[in-house]
Design a protein around this motif. Structure first.
Motif, PDB file in Angstrom:
ATOM      1  N   ASP A  28      32.610  58.650  45.027  1.00 28.72           N
ATOM      2  CA  ASP A  28      33.130  58.498  43.669  1.00 28.72           C
ATOM      3  C   ASP A  28      34.629  58.209  43.630  1.00 28.72           C
ATOM      4  O   ASP A  28      35.096  57.442  42.795  1.00 28.72           O
ATOM      5  CB  ASP A  28      32.828  59.736  42.822  1.00 28.72           C
ATOM      6  N   SER A  29      35.395  58.815  44.528  1.00 32.83           N
ATOM      7  CA  SER A  29      36.841  58.567  44.512  1.00 32.83           C
ATOM      8  C   SER A  29      37.139  57.116  44.898  1.00 32.83           C
ATOM      9  O   SER A  29      38.069  56.510  44.361  1.00 32.83           O
ATOM     10  CB  SER A  29      37.574  59.528  45.444  1.00 32.83           C
ATOM     11  N   PHE A  58      37.424  55.735  34.316  1.00 31.48           N
ATOM     12  CA  PHE A  58      37.550  57.009  33.615  1.00 31.48           C
ATOM     13  C   PHE A  58      36.320  57.892  33.840  1.00 31.48           C
ATOM     14  O   PHE A  58      36.434  59.112  33.955  1.00 31.48           O
ATOM     15  CB  PHE A  58      37.782  56.777  32.121  1.00 31.48           C
ATOM     16  N   THR A  59      35.152  57.276  33.929  1.00 33.36           N
ATOM     17  CA  THR A  59      33.925  58.027  34.217  1.00 33.36           C
ATOM     18  C   THR A  59      34.072  58.794  35.530  1.00 33.36           C
ATOM     19  O   THR A  59      33.741  59.981  35.611  1.00 33.36           O
ATOM     20  CB  THR A  59      32.719  57.070  34.320  1.00 33.36           C
ATOM     21  N   TYR A  60      34.598  58.129  36.547  1.00 35.20           N
ATOM     22  CA  TYR A  60      34.768  58.779  37.852  1.00 35.20           C
ATOM     23  C   TYR A  60      35.956  59.732  37.851  1.00 35.20           C
ATOM     24  O   TYR A  60      35.952  60.725  38.569  1.00 35.20           O
ATOM     25  CB  TYR A  60      34.885  57.725  38.956  1.00 35.20           C
ATOM     26  N   ALA A  61      36.953  59.460  37.025  1.00 33.16           N
ATOM     27  CA  ALA A  61      38.092  60.374  36.918  1.00 33.16           C
ATOM     28  C   ALA A  61      37.638  61.710  36.319  1.00 33.16           C
ATOM     29  O   ALA A  61      38.068  62.772  36.770  1.00 33.16           O
ATOM     30  CB  ALA A  61      39.184  59.750  36.054  1.00 33.16           C
ATOM     31  N   LYS A  62      36.768  61.647  35.305  1.00 31.64           N
ATOM     32  CA  LYS A  62      36.253  62.884  34.716  1.00 31.64           C
ATOM     33  C   LYS A  62      35.426  63.668  35.732  1.00 31.64           C
ATOM     34  O   LYS A  62      35.525  64.890  35.797  1.00 31.64           O
ATOM     35  CB  LYS A  62      35.408  62.577  33.477  1.00 31.64           C
ATOM     36  N   PRO A  67      43.256  66.550  36.984  1.00 32.12           N
ATOM     37  CA  PRO A  67      44.099  66.119  35.867  1.00 32.12           C
ATOM     38  C   PRO A  67      44.996  64.938  36.243  1.00 32.12           C
ATOM     39  O   PRO A  67      45.262  64.066  35.421  1.00 32.12           O
ATOM     40  CB  PRO A  67      44.942  67.352  35.537  1.00 32.12           C
ATOM     41  N   ARG A  68      45.449  64.897  37.483  1.00 33.54           N
ATOM     42  CA  ARG A  68      46.322  63.803  37.941  1.00 33.54           C
ATOM     43  C   ARG A  68      45.584  62.464  37.876  1.00 33.54           C
ATOM     44  O   ARG A  68      46.119  61.467  37.383  1.00 33.54           O
ATOM     45  CB  ARG A  68      46.800  64.072  39.361  1.00 33.54           C
ATOM     46  N   ILE A  69      44.348  62.437  38.371  1.00 34.93           N
ATOM     47  CA  ILE A  69      43.555  61.210  38.358  1.00 34.93           C
ATOM     48  C   ILE A  69      43.233  60.807  36.915  1.00 34.93           C
ATOM     49  O   ILE A  69      43.314  59.634  36.549  1.00 34.93           O
ATOM     50  CB  ILE A  69      42.250  61.399  39.180  1.00 34.93           C
ATOM     51  N   GLN A  70      42.883  61.780  36.095  1.00 36.13           N
ATOM     52  CA  GLN A  70      42.566  61.488  34.700  1.00 36.13           C
ATOM     53  C   GLN A  70      43.787  60.942  33.960  1.00 36.13           C
ATOM     54  O   GLN A  70      43.678  60.028  33.152  1.00 36.13           O
ATOM     55  CB  GLN A  70      42.024  62.739  34.011  1.00 36.13           C
ATOM     56  N   ILE A  73      44.406  57.138  34.757  1.00 39.18           N
ATOM     57  CA  ILE A  73      43.564  56.172  34.055  1.00 39.18           C
ATOM     58  C   ILE A  73      43.854  56.163  32.563  1.00 39.18           C
ATOM     59  O   ILE A  73      43.817  55.113  31.916  1.00 39.18           O
ATOM     60  CB  ILE A  73      42.065  56.390  34.365  1.00 39.18           C
ATOM     61  N   LEU A  74      44.178  57.311  31.987  1.00 40.87           N
ATOM     62  CA  LEU A  74      44.545  57.329  30.567  1.00 40.87           C
ATOM     63  C   LEU A  74      45.835  56.545  30.336  1.00 40.87           C
ATOM     64  O   LEU A  74      45.983  55.870  29.314  1.00 40.87           O
ATOM     65  CB  LEU A  74      44.659  58.767  30.063  1.00 40.87           C
ATOM     66  N   ASN A  75      46.757  56.604  31.278  1.00 43.76           N
ATOM     67  CA  ASN A  75      47.987  55.823  31.191  1.00 43.76           C
ATOM     68  C   ASN A  75      47.659  54.332  31.199  1.00 43.76           C
ATOM     69  O   ASN A  75      48.211  53.551  30.421  1.00 43.76           O
ATOM     70  CB  ASN A  75      48.911  56.181  32.353  1.00 43.76           C
ATOM     71  N   LEU A  76      46.751  53.936  32.070  1.00 44.61           N
ATOM     72  CA  LEU A  76      46.348  52.535  32.128  1.00 44.61           C
ATOM     73  C   LEU A  76      45.675  52.104  30.830  1.00 44.61           C
ATOM     74  O   LEU A  76      45.935  51.019  30.318  1.00 44.61           O
ATOM     75  CB  LEU A  76      45.403  52.309  33.311  1.00 44.61           C
ATOM     76  N   MET A  77      44.836  52.967  30.276  1.00 43.32           N
ATOM     77  CA  MET A  77      44.169  52.640  29.006  1.00 43.32           C
ATOM     78  C   MET A  77      45.204  52.497  27.882  1.00 43.32           C
ATOM     79  O   MET A  77      45.060  51.640  27.013  1.00 43.32           O
ATOM     80  CB  MET A  77      43.124  53.698  28.666  1.00 43.32           C
ATOM     81  N   GLY A  78      46.240  53.304  27.929  1.00 40.07           N
ATOM     82  CA  GLY A  78      47.326  53.165  26.955  1.00 40.07           C
ATOM     83  C   GLY A  78      48.067  51.858  27.133  1.00 40.07           C
ATOM     84  O   GLY A  78      48.453  51.209  26.148  1.00 40.07           O
ATOM     85  N   SER A  79      48.225  51.435  28.372  1.00 38.51           N
ATOM     86  CA  SER A  79      48.863  50.138  28.635  1.00 38.51           C
ATOM     87  C   SER A  79      48.019  48.999  28.071  1.00 38.51           C
ATOM     88  O   SER A  79      48.538  48.024  27.542  1.00 38.51           O
ATOM     89  CB  SER A  79      49.061  49.927  30.142  1.00 38.51           C
ATOM     90  N   TYR A  80      46.699  49.143  28.187  1.00 38.60           N
ATOM     91  CA  TYR A  80      45.806  48.133  27.606  1.00 38.60           C
ATOM     92  C   TYR A  80      46.041  48.014  26.096  1.00 38.60           C
ATOM     93  O   TYR A  80      46.145  46.913  25.560  1.00 38.60           O
ATOM     94  CB  TYR A  80      44.334  48.516  27.862  1.00 38.60           C
TER      95      TYR A  80
END
Length: 84
Positions: A28-29, A58-62, A67-70, A73-80
């Motif tokens: 998964d990682s 994000f599915t795999y981050a959850k 928290p670091r991995i999550q 990906i949330l930062n990337l989604m914000g960039s989108y």
């Protein structure tokens, strides 16, 4: 001609990465980082594809519970959202 060859090679690499990501034996990682990297690669050239890859990541981050991995990906989604 070089651009065509370059894009053809790039396409083959993406197909290979997706094959690895879709394999049930892939950890998964590893799947997270494949989708995460692909999302960043597509962020400015094809934001909708970037968002699709970031949702998969994000599915795999959850699943990781990290928290670091999550946060990555949330930062990337914000960039989108900023690019879109």
């Amino acid at each position: 001609m070089a651009i065509f060859v370059g894009s053809k090679l790039y396409s083959a690499n993406i197909d290979s990465l997706l094959k690895v990501a879709n394999s049930p034996s892939t950890h998964d990682s590893t799947k997270f980082f494949i989708y995460y990297d692909m999302a960043w690669d597509y962020l400015y050239s094809n934001p909708d594809s970037a968002y699709m890859f970031s949702k998969k990541a994000f599915t795999y981050a959850k699943k990781s519970g990290s928290p670091r991995i999550q946060t990555k990906i949330l930062n990337l989604m914000g960039s989108y959202l900023q690019v879109k």
